[in-house]
Design a protein around this motif. Sequence first.
Motif, mmCIF file in Angstrom:
data_model
loop_
_atom_site.group_PDB
_atom_site.id
_atom_site.type_symbol
_atom_site.label_atom_id
_atom_site.label_comp_id
_atom_site.label_asym_id
_atom_site.label_seq_id
_atom_site.Cartn_x
_atom_site.Cartn_y
_atom_site.Cartn_z
ATOM 1 N N SER A 1 25.550 -5.102 -48.539
ATOM 2 C CA SER A 1 26.834 -5.410 -47.903
ATOM 3 C C SER A 1 26.852 -4.956 -46.452
ATOM 4 O O SER A 1 27.347 -5.668 -45.566
ATOM 5 N N HIS B 1 30.223 -14.725 -47.922
ATOM 6 C CA HIS B 1 29.284 -13.602 -47.944
ATOM 7 C C HIS B 1 29.880 -12.377 -47.229
ATOM 8 O O HIS B 1 29.801 -11.244 -47.731
ATOM 9 N N VAL C 1 24.752 -7.385 -44.464
ATOM 10 C CA VAL C 1 25.467 -8.645 -44.235
ATOM 11 C C VAL C 1 26.462 -8.494 -43.087
ATOM 12 O O VAL C 1 26.554 -9.347 -42.193
ATOM 13 N N GLY D 1 25.489 -14.120 -44.484
ATOM 14 C CA GLY D 1 24.625 -13.994 -45.649
ATOM 15 C C GLY D 1 23.351 -14.799 -45.593
ATOM 16 O O GLY D 1 22.609 -14.858 -46.589
ATOM 17 N N GLU D 2 23.059 -15.431 -44.465
ATOM 18 C CA GLU D 2 21.793 -16.148 -44.336
ATOM 19 C C GLU D 2 20.646 -15.152 -44.235
ATOM 20 O O GLU D 2 20.826 -14.041 -43.723
#
Length: 390
Positions: free
Chosen positions: A332, A155, A335, A341-342
């Motif tokens: 993005s 991620h 993140v 990315g959780e």
Amino acid sequence: MSNTLFMGDIPLGKLFFLRLENAFLLAQCEEVIEIVSDYEYLEKDLISWCAYRGERFLQKLPLKHCYSYTLKKQSHNRFDRLQQNEILPIAPEIMGLSAGGSVGESASPQYHFALNHKDEIWSENIQKLYEDSKNAQWNASVEIDWNAIPQYNPHLEFALAQIMTYLVENEFSALYIPAQFIPQIAPYYTEVPLLLSSIIGDEARHIEVFIKRAKATGLGLQYSTRTTQQSLWTLFREQNYFVSSFLLHVMGEGTFVDLLHFLEDFIMDAPTKKLLSLARKDEMRHVSYGMQHIKQGISLHPQKIQVLKEAVLKRKNYLDELSGESTLLLESLAVVAGGGGEPYEIKRGFEALEQLKIKMEKNRTKRLVECGIDEELARDLSKAHTPNFM
């Protein structure tokens, strides 16, 4: 005033008359020029030369071991020496492609540079900024330890590559926009094209380093969104240099500095932090030029504020009709700011991103006020700035 031209044993011929021509070329009208030669019988040739050139032969005198021939310039001056102790408000057209401080010859081609007024382009801090730009040059291939960049989770890897793609697009914009104006600037204001050239060099280096960072862990550049392209297009198509400088350097790159600082804070590895820091310092010089340039322009022509206001609102209206924010970029950034990315990480990062937007707007308003724009209008213009940051 009298000038003495020592010819020695140079005979009549090409070199003799070349030196004589240059002496008269640089002399002022009514100035006396003395030729000292080893040769006794030059009088008739010099009288003929003077008659042909429109000059005046005065006299011949014998000296101890040589002869003196005195002539006076009667023709018009072909060079017009300008005031050297101040920069003129309008560049002399006779200067052509010569730098400020040189002396132009009459009947030289006139280039008719579109940007030939000092208050259109000048900034009082421009010489210092140019010196700073030379001292601050850095080499991305040498100064960044590319082998020390770690592999992040998927991620984060994608988010970083997507952000670098966005940064590259914006840096191309910041490279091409000044480049298209440089040929329009009268070289009389020498420091301006030199500084803009250094800015172009900075942006080229940023493009290189952001591409390298995108490729560092194998992903490479990612997606170029229509939203980003539309926003940058409104900058690229601007033909007014003053407006362009305002939109690019003050509004756009000023906001870009905040974005780079944000990324610096949240990206963990030292090489990426360093490249972002180096790029940010370069961008701060660009912003400094733009702010001083706009501030001086407004102080001399307060009506230009209306021109800037119309440009900002025109850009806003265009972008409001076509697009909003770049969702790929925003996610993005969230993140990266959240560390992964959780859902809870993205949520945390998105909250940080919202705080960044508030900071960006506050800092834009502050810059506009420093440029000489009323605080209320400055807030309105800041809020009207593209959500695409640049």
